[in-house]
Design an enzyme around this catalytic site. Structure first.
Site, PDB file in Angstrom:
ATOM      1  N   ASP A  71      81.308  76.944  39.045  1.00 47.47           N
ATOM      2  CA  ASP A  71      79.941  76.784  39.553  1.00 47.47           C
ATOM      3  C   ASP A  71      78.958  77.532  38.665  1.00 47.47           C
ATOM      4  OD1 ASP A  71      80.879  75.333  41.813  1.00 47.47           O
ATOM      5  OD2 ASP A  71      81.259  77.200  42.880  1.00 47.47           O
ATOM      6  N   ARG A 107      70.382  77.526  43.873  1.00 48.55           N
ATOM      7  CA  ARG A 107      69.105  78.157  43.551  1.00 48.55           C
ATOM      8  C   ARG A 107      68.642  77.788  42.150  1.00 48.55           C
ATOM      9  NH1 ARG A 107      66.594  82.139  41.104  1.00 48.55           N
ATOM     10  NH2 ARG A 107      68.410  82.959  40.054  1.00 48.55           N
TER      11      ARG A 107
END
Length: 154
Positions: A71, A107
């Site tokens: 990720d 984000r």
């Protein structure tokens, strides 16, 4: 704050990510949209990338698996301009050991104003958008100017 206009090219750089319980769903989605996806550059977290390639024949560049930093690698690629579209089938009902990494990825996708789908319905809407076949201009913070301004104030 200054802003820059960036262009997402006609050929999208799409990251494919799925939590374990959603991998089969993502594979099915990729198979259903194979004719569209084959015209774009695909990458993904390790296990997901491998499973999508094996099941659909689509070439998917694999990074590490999510819990091993995949990720974060995808997030870094967003910052570098190497990913401009994310399809992340997440499991909202199962705790993930790397949840802070997932939140950081979400984000950074927001900060860089890139499309991100976290379920099949959103992915269906995005993949069938007219923007999939054209360039798309979007505005983001001028990060270099932001750093210069912050350094001058501190």
């Amino acid at each position: 704050m200054d802003y820059l206009t960036l262009t997402i090219g006609k050929q999208k750089k799409i990251a494919l990510i799925a939590h374990d319980s959603k991998k089969r769903e993502l594979i099915g989605w990729c198979d259903a949209h194979k004719e569209i996806l084959k015209h774009h550059f695909l990458c993904g977290t390790g296990t997901t990338a491998r499973m999508v390639t094996d099941a659909t024949g689509l070439p998917v560049k694999g990074y590490n698996s999510g819990p091993l930093g995949g990720d974060q690698q995808i997030g870094a690629k967003i910052v570098e301009g190497g990913v401009d579209f994310v399809v992340f089938f997440s499991d909202p009902l199962t705790a993930q050991p790397h949840d802070p990494d997932v939140k950081a990825l979400l984000r950074i996708a927001q900060v860089y104003d890139i499309p991100i789908a976290n379920n099949k319905a959103t992915a269906d809407f995005l993949i069938t958008s007219p923007f999939m076949n054209s360039e798309y201009e979007h505005t983001v913070i001028n990060f270099q100017q932001n750093i210069k301004d912050r350094a001058g104030r501190l």
